[in-house]
Design a protein around this motif. Structure first.
Motif, short mmCIF file in Angstrom:
data_model
loop_
_atom_site.label_atom_id
_atom_site.label_comp_id
_atom_site.label_asym_id
_atom_site.label_seq_id
_atom_site.Cartn_x
_atom_site.Cartn_y
_atom_site.Cartn_z
N LYS A 144 40.77 20.52 43.36
CA LYS A 144 40.33 21.66 42.42
C LYS A 144 39.36 22.65 42.33
O LYS A 144 39.31 23.97 41.83
N ARG A 168 53.56 16.39 43.36
CA ARG A 168 53.62 16.68 41.99
C ARG A 168 52.46 16.87 41.33
O ARG A 168 52.46 17.15 40.13
N LYS A 169 51.56 16.39 41.53
CA LYS A 169 50.49 16.38 40.88
C LYS A 169 49.26 16.84 41.72
O LYS A 169 48.14 18.26 40.74
N SER A 170 49.57 17.21 42.58
CA SER A 170 48.49 18.16 43.30
C SER A 170 48.77 19.65 42.96
O SER A 170 47.64 20.06 42.42
N VAL A 171 50.05 19.74 42.40
CA VAL A 171 50.67 21.29 41.96
C VAL A 171 49.72 21.49 40.60
O VAL A 171 49.11 23.24 40.46
N ASP A 172 49.46 20.75 39.62
CA ASP A 172 48.82 20.73 38.44
C ASP A 172 47.18 20.50 38.77
O ASP A 172 46.70 20.79 37.82
N LEU A 173 47.00 20.60 39.83
CA LEU A 173 44.99 20.27 40.27
C LEU A 173 45.03 21.64 41.16
O LEU A 173 43.53 22.14 40.75
N LYS A 175 44.32 25.85 41.35
CA LYS A 175 44.37 27.09 40.29
C LYS A 175 45.44 28.25 40.81
O LYS A 175 46.45 28.41 40.21
#
Length: 207
Positions: A144, A168-173, A175
């Protein structure tokens, strides 16, 4: 200081000693976690970009807050294998690491042997302790905190760090992140996967 903080602090010391700035950090697997933590905690004003491949963030182990993660028993099995017969354990691990257990695999025995050679260079205690580091460290807040461009690469058939639990989780965190998933690619970087990833990394560096 947590072990991964030590990894990042050691890298920060090296960067300071060399007087580097405007740097790009690249990390694979556990090294991806180190790159993310270094950039988040030490990179302000000197890290321009971050790239990871098959990286462990945000967190691997299953818990109440990460129900899709890998059960702790799987990591206990790794520890047991390292303690019981690490030489054979690394020989066996090279198969899922490079996808040599998949039909049609073209990974060479030499590549698998080199994985064993490099693994055996690690000290027993360091290899054992590292299991907790790569499985239990939570990089959510580090991800983040990243504001620079981040390229997240991951093999679709990664049997060591499953793409759905990691990239796929990291890319959503992050910016400013770009995710590329390589069809059929394993955790270990070799062959056609390596060639394509190298091209993508160079394009990212130059962008």
């Amino acid at each position: 200081m947590a072990p991964v903080d030590t990894y990042a602090a050691d890298l920060a010391t090296l960067v300071d000693e060399l007087g580097l700035d405007d740097i790009i950090v690249v990390g694979h697997s556990t090294g991806g976690g180190e790159a993310v933590r270094f950039a988040a905690q030490h990179g302000r004003g000197r890290v321009s970009k971050v790239a990871t491949a098959g990286a462990i963030p945000p967190v691997m182990v299953k818990s109440e807050t990460n129900p899709e993660g890998t059960p702790i028993e799987a990591f206990d099995e790794i520890r047991a294998g390292v303690l019981a017969d690490r030489s054979q354990f690394y020989k066996d691990l090279s198969a899922p690491f490079y996808g040599a257990n998949r039909e049609g695999s073209t990974i060479s025995q030499g590549q698998r042997d080199d994985f064993w050679r490099q693994s055996m260079l690690a000290g027993l205690k360091q290899a054992y302790d590292c299991v907790a580091v790569f499985s239990e460290t939570d990089f959510t807040e580090d991800l983040k905190a990243l504001t620079m461009p981040v390229f997240i690469a991951h093999g679709e058939d990664d049997q060591i760090v499953p793409v759905d639990d990691a990239a796929r989780k990291s890319v959503d965190l992050v910016k400013n992140a770009t995710l590329k998933v390589y069809p059929g690619a394993p955790h270990g970087i070799a062959g056609a996967y390596q060639q394509e990833l190298d091209r993508d990394l160079l394009a990212f560096f130059r962008s």
